[in-house]
Design an enzyme around this catalytic site. Structure first.
Site, short mmCIF file in Angstrom:
data_model
loop_
_atom_site.label_atom_id
_atom_site.label_comp_id
_atom_site.label_asym_id
_atom_site.label_seq_id
_atom_site.Cartn_x
_atom_site.Cartn_y
_atom_site.Cartn_z
N ASP A 155 0.87 -1.16 0.00
CA ASP A 155 0.00 0.00 0.00
C ASP A 155 0.92 1.23 0.00
O ASP A 155 2.13 1.10 0.27
CB ASP A 155 -0.88 -0.05 1.26
CG ASP A 155 -1.69 1.21 1.44
OD1 ASP A 155 -2.30 1.66 0.46
OD2 ASP A 155 -1.69 1.76 2.56
N LEU A 156 0.41 2.40 -0.30
CA LEU A 156 1.27 3.59 -0.35
C LEU A 156 1.13 4.46 0.91
O LEU A 156 2.05 4.55 1.73
CB LEU A 156 0.92 4.43 -1.59
CG LEU A 156 1.67 5.75 -1.71
CD1 LEU A 156 3.13 5.53 -2.06
CD2 LEU A 156 1.02 6.66 -2.76
N ASP A 157 -0.06 5.07 1.05
CA ASP A 157 -0.27 6.04 2.14
C ASP A 157 -0.20 5.36 3.51
O ASP A 157 -0.97 4.44 3.79
CB ASP A 157 -1.64 6.71 1.98
CG ASP A 157 -1.74 7.54 0.72
OD1 ASP A 157 -0.84 8.35 0.48
OD2 ASP A 157 -2.73 7.38 -0.04
N THR A 171 1.99 9.94 4.45
CA THR A 171 0.98 10.86 3.91
C THR A 171 -0.37 10.74 4.62
O THR A 171 -1.24 11.59 4.42
CB THR A 171 0.73 10.58 2.41
OG1 THR A 171 0.63 9.17 2.26
CG2 THR A 171 1.82 11.12 1.54
N LYS A 189 -8.84 5.41 6.42
CA LYS A 189 -7.57 4.96 5.83
C LYS A 189 -7.86 3.86 4.81
O LYS A 189 -8.60 2.92 5.10
CB LYS A 189 -6.63 4.44 6.91
CG LYS A 189 -6.01 5.56 7.74
CD LYS A 189 -4.99 5.03 8.71
CE LYS A 189 -4.38 6.17 9.52
NZ LYS A 189 -3.52 5.66 10.59
N SER A 227 -2.61 0.69 -4.28
CA SER A 227 -3.09 1.84 -3.51
C SER A 227 -4.45 2.32 -4.00
O SER A 227 -4.75 2.24 -5.18
CB SER A 227 -2.08 2.98 -3.65
OG SER A 227 -2.62 4.19 -3.16
N ALA A 228 -5.24 2.86 -3.07
CA ALA A 228 -6.53 3.44 -3.43
C ALA A 228 -6.38 4.84 -4.01
O ALA A 228 -7.32 5.41 -4.56
CB ALA A 228 -7.42 3.50 -2.20
N LYS A 276 -11.09 -0.78 -1.68
CA LYS A 276 -10.85 -1.65 -0.52
C LYS A 276 -11.99 -1.43 0.47
O LYS A 276 -12.43 -0.30 0.61
CB LYS A 276 -9.52 -1.27 0.16
CG LYS A 276 -8.29 -1.39 -0.73
CD LYS A 276 -7.07 -0.78 -0.03
CE LYS A 276 -5.86 -0.74 -0.96
NZ LYS A 276 -4.69 -0.05 -0.39
N GLU A 311 0.00 -3.37 4.63
CA GLU A 311 -1.14 -2.44 4.73
C GLU A 311 -1.20 -1.75 6.09
O GLU A 311 -0.91 -2.37 7.11
CB GLU A 311 -2.44 -3.24 4.58
CG GLU A 311 -3.13 -3.08 3.25
CD GLU A 311 -3.65 -1.68 2.96
OE1 GLU A 311 -3.74 -0.85 3.87
OE2 GLU A 311 -3.96 -1.41 1.79
N ASP A 312 -1.62 -0.50 6.11
CA ASP A 312 -1.80 0.19 7.40
C ASP A 312 -3.28 0.38 7.72
O ASP A 312 -3.60 0.95 8.77
CB ASP A 312 -1.10 1.56 7.39
CG ASP A 312 -1.83 2.55 6.51
OD1 ASP A 312 -2.26 2.16 5.40
OD2 ASP A 312 -1.98 3.71 6.92
C1 BG6 Z 1 -5.68 5.85 0.42
C2 BG6 Z 1 -5.71 6.69 1.68
O1 BG6 Z 1 -4.39 5.35 0.20
O2 BG6 Z 1 -6.07 6.64 -0.70
C3 BG6 Z 1 -7.07 7.34 1.85
O3 BG6 Z 1 -5.43 5.85 2.79
C4 BG6 Z 1 -7.43 8.13 0.60
O4 BG6 Z 1 -7.02 8.19 2.99
C5 BG6 Z 1 -7.36 7.22 -0.62
O5 BG6 Z 1 -8.75 8.68 0.72
C6 BG6 Z 1 -7.66 7.98 -1.91
O6 BG6 Z 1 -6.60 8.86 -2.15
P1 BG6 Z 1 -6.61 10.11 -3.13
O7 BG6 Z 1 -5.16 10.57 -3.11
O8 BG6 Z 1 -7.00 9.60 -4.48
O9 BG6 Z 1 -7.56 11.09 -2.59
MG MG Z 2 -2.69 3.16 3.63
#
Ligand code: BG6
Ligand code: MG
Length: 218
Positions: free
Chosen positions: A9-11, A17, A45, A114-115, A145, A169-170
Site C-alpha cells: 500500500d502507499l499512504d 501521507t 484509511k 493503492s486506493a 478496498k 497495509e496500514d
Molecule cells: C488511500 C488513503 O491510500 O487513498 C485514503 O489511505 C485516501 O485516505 C485514498 O482517501 C484515496 O486517495 P486520493 O489521493 O485519491 O484522494
Molecule cells: Mg494506507
C-alpha cells in the site's frame, strides 16, 4: 529461487501521507461544521476519496447536492496536494528503502496496490517509482478496498498467484481486502487496530531479513 509477489500500500506504509489526508479531511469537515475525530479518520484509511466524503457527511448527518459534493472533493484534493508539493524523500517511512532493496536483491516481484489517484505522482516525488514492477492505484480500479480488486489486479500484473502474494497495509479496509484475496496480510501499525492481519509490526524497522526470507521460501 522462489518468487512471491510483494504488494505495498502507499499512504501510511511507504510514505507518511496519512497525516496529510487527515489534515485535509479535518479542514473540510470543519467548514461543514462536522466534528471529525482521529478514530473516525482511522476508518477512512485505505478508503477512496468519494467513499470518505460520503462517510464524513453521514457521520455529520448532512446531505449536499451532487455539484457541491464534487466541489468539496476537488477542494480536499487541492488541499492535500498543497501538502504533497512540499514533500521530500525524508517522508519515506523508516527502513522502506532497505526492505525494497532487499527484495530487489532477492529478485522478488514488487507492486504497489493503492486506493489513491495521486499514487504515481507521490512515488515520483520521493523517487521510488523505479522500484516497482507494477502499479495499481485508484485510477485503475472500480471497487475500493475492502474489495480485493486492487490487490488481485496487482497479482495479475506481477504474474503471481494471489496465494503467493504478501500485502503490506496500514488500514483496516486494506488488511480485509488482502485477507479476502487470500494473500498473506501484514499490518503496519497498531495491533489493536490491525488485529485481523496475519502479522502486525509497528513499522518496517521491526521486519528482519530472516522474516522476509521465511515469506519468500514458504
Ligand atoms: C488511500 C488513503 O491510500 O487513498 C485514503 O489511505 C485516501 O485516505 C485514498 O482517501 C484515496 O486517495 P486520493 O489521493 O485519491 O484522494
Ligand atoms: Mg494506507
Amino acid at each position: 529461487m522462489n518468487k512471491k509477489g510483494f504488494i505495498f500500500d502507499l499512504d501510511g506504509v511507504i510514505v507518511d501521507t496519512a497525516k496529510y489526508h487527515f489534515l485535509a479531511w479535518q479542514k473540510l469537515a470543519k467548514t461543514l461544521e462536522i466534528n471529525f475525530t482521529e478514530e473516525e479518520n482511522e476508518q477512512l484509511k485505505g478508503v477512496s476519496r468519494v467513499r470518505s466524503l460520503e462517510k464524513i457527511l453521514a457521520w455529520g448527518n448532512k446531505t449536499i447536492p451532487e455539484t457541491k459534493f464534487m466541489e468539496l472533493m476537488g477542494k480536499k484534493n487541492d488541499d492535500y496536494l498543497s501538502h504533497i508539493s512540499k514533500m521530500t524523500k525524508s517522508e519515506i517511512l523508516p527502513d522502506v528503502p532497505k526492505i525494497l532493496n532487499y527484495l530487489i536483491e532477492k529478485q522478488q516481484p514488487i507492486a504497489l496496490g493503492s486506493a489513491s489517484k495521486n499514487a504515481r505522482h507521490i512515488l515520483e516525488r520521493v523517487d521510488l517509482k523505479k522500484n516497482f514492477d507494477a502499479i495499481v492505484d485508484g485510477n485503475d480500479v472500480s471497487k475500493a478496498k475492502p474489495d480485493p480488486e486492487v490487490f488481485l489486479n496487482a497479482a495479475k500484473l506481477l504474474n503471481i498467484d494471489p496465494e503467493n502474494c504478501i500485502v503490506f497495509e496500514d488500514s483496516v479496509a486494506g488488511v480485509e481486502a488482502a485477507n479476502v484475496a487470500r494473500m498473506v496480510s501484514i499490518g503496519i501499525g497498531s495491533k489493536s487496530v490491525l488485529g485481523h492481519a496475519d502479522y502486525v509490526f509497528n513499522d518496517f524497522t521491526e521486519i528482519s531479513e530472516g522474516f522476509l526470507n521465511t515469506l519468500i521460501n514458504n
